[in-house]
Write a protein that holds these residues in place. Structure first.
Motif, short mmCIF file in Angstrom:
data_model
loop_
_atom_site.label_atom_id
_atom_site.label_comp_id
_atom_site.label_asym_id
_atom_site.label_seq_id
_atom_site.Cartn_x
_atom_site.Cartn_y
_atom_site.Cartn_z
N SER A 109 0.79 -1.47 0.18
CA SER A 109 -0.19 0.23 -0.23
C SER A 109 0.85 1.52 0.00
CB SER A 109 -1.19 -0.05 1.52
OG SER A 109 -0.64 0.39 2.32
N HIS A 110 2.07 0.96 0.92
CA HIS A 110 2.95 2.19 0.52
C HIS A 110 3.48 2.47 -0.91
CE1 HIS A 110 4.25 2.71 5.09
NE2 HIS A 110 3.18 2.04 5.02
N THR A 160 0.53 3.94 -2.41
CA THR A 160 0.49 5.44 -2.02
C THR A 160 1.96 6.21 -2.84
OG1 THR A 160 0.71 4.39 -0.54
CG2 THR A 160 0.02 6.98 0.16
N THR A 200 1.29 8.89 -5.74
CA THR A 200 2.16 10.71 -5.14
C THR A 200 2.97 10.63 -6.20
OG1 THR A 200 1.88 9.29 -3.13
CG2 THR A 200 3.31 11.55 -3.30
#
Lengths: 584, 113
Positions: A550-551, A554, A558
């Protein structure tokens, strides 16, 4: 016995010329003589003192009157009519009544040397006349001359006497009366005066022998002209019913057999037999050393027989009935109630009280009277005290025959002495005669004796080959389960040891199994714990990975939005102020 | 010929003769005829006038044979005097007959004078 009579009758049937015979009515004699004495001829009965010659003569007459309606004349040279009547009254022969009914005529011929003087030539016509008169007056068919030799003491002129006696027999023959002449046994001859010379048709010899202090009377037919006859010496008895010549061994082996099974009274023993017991009408022998519960087994059988509503006759040669009842009660074999119900009859007597033949006759009489389904003799070995082995064997053969023919189950016990090989033998050698042979014995081990039971033979059915240990408990005879040790079947204390050992072994095995179970459980639990750990680990890893994922997303987003912004900042500037404005 | 004389011993002695003899024979057989002849001779010779002889044919009265306990025939029964004695035979042995009858000494003293 009826069977013999049938045999006789059937042999007459093919119309072979058979010598006409007069049935004597004396038990057994008609069988040996194959139908009686020669009809219308004289028969000589000789024997030493106390043989029952006179009695046989009288019985011949009395039975002739009672059973065949043939009047008879008794000419007695030695005893008076009153004496004779008194002598035979105990046998139920009422000579007086028979005389009154004109069926019997008694004539006492008084011969006294001192009263008779010979004075010259004479004959015995006087005797002929009185005999002839006696015969004619009642129409006699049978005549008995009781010891005609008494004449020899009264009349010294032997030449006359002999020719006259010869004439007398001739005359009796011509008269057609069946005559019995009794005579005293002589020294080396059949009769003292050689009467056998004159009576050539039938000569019966009676003998009274004492062997080992026991008297046995025997009868032999020395000759019987024109007829077949038994040639053996037959024991006979003087019983309360008169003379009884012993039933002879049945010559044929053609008795009926039964398929019915009788229980031995011990369930586990029954199981050892393929058919669950003995055949009805077979003979069973139990042999064993002293104290091997032979009587108890016999009593169990008796009880079982009675429980099934059958009748049992128990001959006890060692114990009194009361003692037997008491002793058997202690092992819960209840005989008393059966005795009371009349199903069981216990006959106890010392073997030595009678000769063998008397025992046999008693047995016959009781069997005929009581009509049992089973007969127990406990023990047959005691009979040996009253006879020699051959006699006992012959008696038992006859007994077994008799019981077989009657379809009665015979149950004998026999004591065997000695150890080892001899245990497989009975002293009487009857083991070959019996159908079922059970051996009970002491199994003597170290410091103890146990009882073992095995079946040596059982004709007509499969049987167990095992030696079974048994106990006599207060619940009766109990056969124990077979316990096999390292060296075979074990008994007694070894049996207990063996059982204990086995018990310990099973216990240990059980414990071992339990232990293994627990170990397994433990391992399962350990593994399960491990699995849980791994799963937790997996979960944390998974979470971590998911987090990383998930990081990453993200970050990607981003990054993407950053790029967009960068892109928007350059060519499409219009949007930028909006954006800028928006940013403001 | 009724031989049934029971009180033979003493009571009637005065009336009857001294010797009472019964002879039992069987018809006309040799022994019987000889016996009759012999006994008659003996009696006539030795007992003349002192005897009574009764001759019975047993064939005619067979029941007497048992009653008198006859075995041998001819039989002479001496009922008197003295003891009852029986003689069997045809009386050819005279000496014995006389002895038995008590006519000559050795047999009995009673009948002899």
């Amino acid at each position: 016995m009826p069977s013999f009579m049938q045999e006789y009758n059937s042999s007459v049937a093919p119309a072979l010329p058979q010598l006409p015979k007069a049935l004597t009515g004396i038990e057994g004699l008609d069988e040996i003589t194959d139908g009686g004495l020669p009809l219308g001829r004289p028969t000589l009965i000789c024997g030493s003192a106390g043989c029952g010659k006179t009695l046989m003569g009288i019985e011949f007459l009395v039975r002739g009157i009672q059973e065949y309606n043939e009047p008879g004349v008794l000419m007695a040279f030695e005893e008076t009519g009153e004496e004779l009547a008194a002598n035979v009254a105990s046998l139920g022969f009422d000579l007086k009544a028979l005389q009154d009914s004109k069926m019997l005529r008694l004539d006492h011929v008084h011969v006294d040397r001192s009263e008779i003087e010979e004075t010259g030539e004479y004959d015995l016509e006087g005797l002929f006349i009185r005999l002839g008169y006696a015969i004619d007056s009642i129409g006699a068919k049978r005549v008995v001359l009781d010891t005609i030799e008494a004449l020899f003491s009264g009349f010294p002129n032997q030449a006359v006497l002999r020719s006259e006696i010869r004439r007398l027999f001739r005359w009796l023959k011509d008269k057609g009366v069946t005559t019995v002449i009794t005579a005293e046994r002589g020294d080396g001859t059949l009769t003292r005066q050689g009467l056998e010379e004159y009576v050539s048709d039938c000569v019966i010899l009676l003998d009274n022998r004492v062997i080992d202090q026991i008297t046995t009377r025997r009868l032999r037919i020395v000759k019987y002209r024109g007829s077949t006859h038994g040639t053996n010496e037959y024991p006979y008895l003087i019983t309360e019913d008169g003379i009884s010549v012993l039933p002879v061994t049945s010559l044929r082996l053609d008795h009926q057999v039964s398929n019915n099974i009788m229980s031995s009274g011990v369930p586990a023993l029954d199981d050892m037999f393929g058919m669950g017991g003995f055949y009805q009408g077979s003979s069973v022998l139990i042999t064993g050393t002293a104290g091997t519960a032979k009587t108890t087994l016999a009593a169990s059988f008796a009880e079982k027989t009675c429980v099934q509503g059958q009748r049992c006759l128990f001959f006890a040669f060692e114990e009194s009935p009361q003692q037997l009842l008491r002793n058997m009660k202690s092992v819960s074999v209840d005989l008393k109630s059966h005795v009371d119900a009349g199903l069981l009859r216990i006959e106890a007597s010392r073997p030595t009280i009678n000769g063998l033949e008397q025992h046999l006759v008693t047995l016959h009489r009781l069997v005929k009277e009581f009509k049992p389904d089973a007969v127990i003799i406990d023990p047959i070995t005691n009979l040996i005290t009253v006879g020699n082995i051959a006699e006992v064997r012959s008696m038992l053969t006859r007994l077994i025959d008799f019981l077989k023919v009657s379809g009665i189950t015979a149950y004998f016990t026999a004591l065997v002495s000695g150890r080892g090989q001899q245990q497989e033998m009975t002293d009487e050698g009857v083991s070959s005669l019996v159908d079922t042979w059970i051996s009970v014995r002491d199994l003597e081990g170290i410091g103890e004796r146990n009882r073992g039971l095995s079946i040596l033979k059982s004709r007509g059915m499969a049987h167990s080959n095992q030696v079974r240990e048994f106990l006599v408990t207060d619940r009766g005879v109990e056969l124990l389960e077979v316990v096999v040790g390292p060296t075979g079947i074990v008994t007694g204390a070894s049996r207990l040891t063996q059982q204990l050992q086995e018990h310990a072994q099973t216990l240990a095995a059980q414990q071992e199994a339990d232990r293994r179970d627990r170990e397994l459980e433990r391992r399962r639990r350990v593994l399960e714990a491990n699995i849980a750990n791994l799963r937790t680990e997996f979960e944390s890893v998974e979470e971590e990975l998911r987090q990383i994922n998930s990081h990453e997303q993200t970050r990607q987003q981003t990054l993407a939005s950053g790029n967009q912004r960068i892109a928007a900042a350059n060519p499409p500037r219009r949007n930028a102020p909006t954006d800028g404005e928006n940013d403001r | 010929m009724e031989p049934l004389l029971d009180p033979t011993d003493n009571p009637e002695e005065p009336t009857g003769p001294e010797y009472l003899l019964h002879l039992y024979i069987t018809g006309a057989t040799t022994n019987s005829t000889r016996a009759v002849r012999n006994i008659k001779e003996i009696c006539e010779e030795h007992l003349k006038g002192r005897y009574e002889l009764l001759i019975v044919d047993v064939y005619q009265q067979p029941e007497l044979a048992q009653e008198k306990d006859l075995i041998g025939v001819p039989t002479l029964i001496k009922l008197r005097p003295g003891l009852v004695r029986r003689m069997v035979g045809d009386f050819s042995d005279r000496e014995r007959v006389l002895k038995a009858l008590g006519v000559i000494p050795p047999a009995s003293i009673i009948g002899n004078e």
